[in-house]
Design a protein around this motif. Structure first.
Motif, PDB file in Angstrom:
ATOM      1  N   THR A 202       0.934  -1.524   0.211  1.00  0.00           N
ATOM      2  CA  THR A 202       0.174  -0.312   0.231  1.00  0.00           C
ATOM      3  C   THR A 202       0.960   1.345   0.477  1.00  0.00           C
ATOM      4  OG1 THR A 202      -2.128  -1.371   0.832  1.00  0.00           O
ATOM      5  CG2 THR A 202      -1.272   0.913   1.626  1.00  0.00           C
ATOM      6  N   THR A 203       1.847   1.214   0.385  1.00  0.00           N
ATOM      7  CA  THR A 203       2.898   2.497   0.289  1.00  0.00           C
ATOM      8  C   THR A 203       3.823   2.307  -1.223  1.00  0.00           C
ATOM      9  OG1 THR A 203       3.237   1.439   2.885  1.00  0.00           O
ATOM     10  CG2 THR A 203       4.593   3.216   1.890  1.00  0.00           C
ATOM     11  N   ALA A 204       3.606   1.379  -1.648  1.00  0.00           N
ATOM     12  CA  ALA A 204       4.578   1.089  -3.238  1.00  0.00           C
ATOM     13  C   ALA A 204       3.034   1.837  -3.766  1.00  0.00           C
ATOM     14  CB  ALA A 204       4.651   0.456  -2.766  1.00  0.00           C
ATOM     15  N   ARG A 205       1.819   1.645  -3.576  1.00  0.00           N
ATOM     16  CA  ARG A 205       0.836   2.446  -4.084  1.00  0.00           C
ATOM     17  C   ARG A 205       0.757   3.667  -3.792  1.00  0.00           C
ATOM     18  NH1 ARG A 205      -1.292   1.561  -8.442  1.00  0.00           N
ATOM     19  NH2 ARG A 205      -3.113   2.203  -7.823  1.00  0.00           N
ATOM     20  N   GLY A 208       4.561   5.660  -3.649  1.00  0.00           N
ATOM     21  CA  GLY A 208       5.856   5.355  -4.209  1.00  0.00           C
ATOM     22  C   GLY A 208       6.853   4.477  -4.077  1.00  0.00           C
ATOM     23  N   VAL A 209       7.858   3.080  -4.230  1.00  0.00           N
ATOM     24  CA  VAL A 209       8.337   2.620  -4.671  1.00  0.00           C
ATOM     25  C   VAL A 209       9.439   2.561  -3.887  1.00  0.00           C
ATOM     26  CG1 VAL A 209      10.079   0.651  -5.458  1.00  0.00           C
ATOM     27  CG2 VAL A 209       7.592   0.795  -6.695  1.00  0.00           C
ATOM     28  N   PRO A 210      10.161   3.908  -3.749  1.00  0.00           N
ATOM     29  CA  PRO A 210      11.510   4.188  -2.852  1.00  0.00           C
ATOM     30  C   PRO A 210      10.369   4.162  -1.555  1.00  0.00           C
ATOM     31  CG  PRO A 210      10.866   5.208  -4.321  1.00  0.00           C
ATOM     32  CD  PRO A 210      10.518   4.394  -4.574  1.00  0.00           C
ATOM     33  N   ALA A 211       9.859   5.074  -1.069  1.00  0.00           N
ATOM     34  CA  ALA A 211       9.330   5.379   0.355  1.00  0.00           C
ATOM     35  C   ALA A 211       8.884   3.737   0.533  1.00  0.00           C
ATOM     36  CB  ALA A 211       8.347   5.995   0.115  1.00  0.00           C
ATOM     37  N   ALA A 212       8.305   2.530  -0.329  1.00  0.00           N
ATOM     38  CA  ALA A 212       7.969   1.337   0.486  1.00  0.00           C
ATOM     39  C   ALA A 212       9.146   0.455   0.970  1.00  0.00           C
ATOM     40  CB  ALA A 212       6.942   0.286  -0.851  1.00  0.00           C
ATOM     41  N   PRO A 253       8.801  -3.858 -10.106  1.00  0.00           N
ATOM     42  CA  PRO A 253       7.269  -3.135  -9.613  1.00  0.00           C
ATOM     43  C   PRO A 253       6.148  -2.979 -10.345  1.00  0.00           C
ATOM     44  CG  PRO A 253       8.994  -1.309 -10.301  1.00  0.00           C
ATOM     45  CD  PRO A 253       9.546  -3.215 -10.282  1.00  0.00           C
ATOM     46  N   GLU A 254       6.194  -2.524 -12.029  1.00  0.00           N
ATOM     47  CA  GLU A 254       4.785  -2.838 -12.907  1.00  0.00           C
ATOM     48  C   GLU A 254       4.231  -3.695 -12.661  1.00  0.00           C
ATOM     49  OE1 GLU A 254       7.678  -5.224 -14.825  1.00  0.00           O
ATOM     50  OE2 GLU A 254       7.968  -3.668 -13.711  1.00  0.00           O
ATOM     51  N   ARG A 255       4.424  -4.460 -11.738  1.00  0.00           N
ATOM     52  CA  ARG A 255       3.604  -5.622 -11.179  1.00  0.00           C
ATOM     53  C   ARG A 255       1.914  -4.706 -10.950  1.00  0.00           C
ATOM     54  NH1 ARG A 255       5.152 -11.098  -9.668  1.00  0.00           N
ATOM     55  NH2 ARG A 255       3.277 -11.345  -9.650  1.00  0.00           N
ATOM     56  N   ASP A 259      -4.708  -0.758  -7.110  1.00  0.00           N
ATOM     57  CA  ASP A 259      -4.578  -1.677  -5.262  1.00  0.00           C
ATOM     58  C   ASP A 259      -5.333  -3.102  -5.040  1.00  0.00           C
ATOM     59  OD1 ASP A 259      -3.616   0.903  -4.773  1.00  0.00           O
ATOM     60  OD2 ASP A 259      -5.918   1.867  -5.198  1.00  0.00           O
ATOM     61  N   GLY A 260      -6.143  -3.368  -5.854  1.00  0.00           N
ATOM     62  CA  GLY A 260      -6.153  -4.773  -6.193  1.00  0.00           C
ATOM     63  C   GLY A 260      -5.193  -5.486  -6.008  1.00  0.00           C
ATOM     64  N   VAL A 261      -4.409  -5.144  -7.141  1.00  0.00           N
ATOM     65  CA  VAL A 261      -3.585  -6.568  -7.623  1.00  0.00           C
ATOM     66  C   VAL A 261      -2.683  -6.098  -6.035  1.00  0.00           C
ATOM     67  CG1 VAL A 261      -1.000  -6.424  -9.050  1.00  0.00           C
ATOM     68  CG2 VAL A 261      -3.173  -6.178  -9.972  1.00  0.00           C
ATOM     69  N   ALA A 262      -2.660  -5.589  -5.416  1.00  0.00           N
ATOM     70  CA  ALA A 262      -1.670  -5.152  -4.170  1.00  0.00           C
ATOM     71  C   ALA A 262      -2.263  -6.325  -2.980  1.00  0.00           C
ATOM     72  CB  ALA A 262      -1.801  -3.893  -4.094  1.00  0.00           C
TER      73      ALA A 262
END
Length: 442
Positions: A202-205, A208-212, A253-255, A259-262
């Motif tokens: 959820t953090t990635a969504r 962003g990925v760096p924060a995640a 990360p493109e996967r 939100d549903g995929v997460a």
């Protein structure tokens, strides 16, 4: 009491969307409920039975003279602080929990930062349709075990996402464990790993990925320290899952394109990591359990539970992003309708579902099948097995007091329960299932 409440309501006029609610006497405050958790159902039921046998309760002593309203009423500063705290949690929920649906109505009961430093957040699936997340704070700095885990606003959001994931998974897991009591440890390990995965994804969504990745490193160190503690129960060791999430965030990360995929990835990656952790934790004399027909039959029930989780996310009647929030007897009612509107359903159909319940079940079946085959077992029993028929409720759950079924979440070993499994014998003495909307559930 009514006169004091009237004066208090007048004092707090202009509070906007917040309203002052007088909690029911049985839950003001919930010290008896906390006692029930500590002492166990047997002692509590015995006291209830003794009181019933003794006849009418003695008349209470005359109440002491009420203090002046000005002494009991909160100051304008207290009121503003309470409002700001509630609204801050509302904003976190709206930003980080707006995805998908939930089978349970979210209720958040907050605590002031200085209260009960040993108490941390816990999610409880209650009878009916409520999931209560207790112990939420805007500042965990004064808690003994959560200061490092939730020291920033982003980390506090991750803690809330973690607990809210239990609201999504709880009903299906409770039913699964009720039919497979010996699978409780597996269910809790999976639940905690999936909740950690959901917090990071959820953090990635949202951020962003760096924060995640930064959040993942932070959580990994905490889980590593926790696992090394002699007091660790081992059921919250999500390091295998976190390693899988790190690989996903760095290589593909493109996967995570919705939100549903997460949510689906939190299920599958959480299962893959938890399975490895669970197998490694088995004692030497039980290493062959994974290959046994008993475990395979348990997995057939687990697959059905995952399908139920998927339906809850896709079609559930509630939205976690609009919870009911209570602090200091002030309640912010849910801002969302209890069921999806026609426009929401239409938007879902036009946008397409991120996954289907059947597809998610097939992915989970493939993961557990590979896991069992690697242990030397055969999946033929698992593939042909069916979920057990519903069993009659145990006698301990039947009675005037009712019952609460909870799936506890532990963060950073803040609880001392030696075996954190589903509790099914705590009497519903504070009548939580009967709380009306707008009333605080303490």
């Amino acid at each position: 009491m009514s006169a004091q409440l009237s004066r208090l309501q007048a004092f707090l006029a202009g509070a906007g969307e917040l309203e002052v609610v007088a909690p029911a006497p049985a839950i003001r405050p919930d010290y008896f409920g906390r006692f029930a958790k500590l002492m166990g159902a047997t002692v509590v039921v015995a006291h209830v039975a003794s009181a019933a046998a003794a006849g009418p309760a003695p008349q209470p002593a005359p109440a002491a003279a009420a203090a002046p309203a000005t002494a009991a009423a909160p100051t304008a500063r207290d009121r503003a602080s309470t409002q700001a705290s509630i609204i801050s949690v509302k904003k976190i929920a709206a930003r980080y929990l707006s995805d998908g649906h939930s089978p349970l109505k979210p209720v958040i009961t907050m605590m002031n930062p200085e209260e009960e430093p040993d108490v941390g957040p816990t999610a409880s699936a209650l009878p009916g349709d409520k999931c209560v997340i207790e112990g939420v704070r805007t500042d965990y700095g004064k808690t003994k075990h959560l200061a490092t885990m939730a020291g920033t606003p982003e980390q506090r959001a991750q803690v809330l996402v973690h607990e809210s994931m239990h609201c999504r998974l709880g009903p299906a897991l409770l039913r699964y464990v009720a039919h497979n009591p010996s699978a409780a440890s597996f269910a809790v390990t999976f639940s905690e790993s999936s909740a950690d995965a959901m917090a990071i994804l959820t953090t990635a969504r949202k951020d962003g990925v760096p924060a995640a990745l930064a959040a993942l490193d932070h959580w990994y160190k905490i889980r590593e320290t926790e696992a090394a503690s002699p007091d660790s129960d081992g059921l919250h060791d999500s390091r295998e899952t976190l390693n899988r999430i790190r690989e996903l965030l760095t290589t593909a990360p493109e996967r995570i394109d919705s939100d549903g995929v997460a949510f689906a990835l939190a299920i599958t990656e959480g299962l893959a990591g938890a399975s490895k952790t669970y197998a490694a934790a088995l004692p030497s004399e039980r290493k062959d359990y994974i290959a046994s027909t008993e475990f395979q039959a348990h997995m057939a029930g687990f697959h059905q539970a995952v399908e139920e989780m998927a339906h809850g996310y896709l079609e559930g009647p509630y939205q976690l992003g609009a919870p009911e929030i209570t602090l200091n007897d002030q309640t912010l009612s849910s801002g969302a309708p209890p069921v999806p509107s026609a426009w929401q359903l239409l938007a879902m159909k036009l946008g397409g579902q991120p996954f289907t319940a059947a597809d998610l079940r097939r992915q989970v079946e493939a993961i557990t099948g590979s896991f069992i085959n690697a242990a030397g077992g055969s999946t033929s029993q698992m593939l042909t097995a069916t979920a057990p028929a519903p069993a009659a409720a145990p006698a301990t759950l039947v009675g005037a007091a009712g019952a609460i079924a909870r799936l506890k979440s532990h963060l950073n070993s803040i609880y001392v329960d030696p075996v954190p499994v589903v509790e099914t014998q705590v009497p519903d003495l504070d009548n939580r299932s009967a709380i009306e909307p707008g009333q605080p559930a303490m």
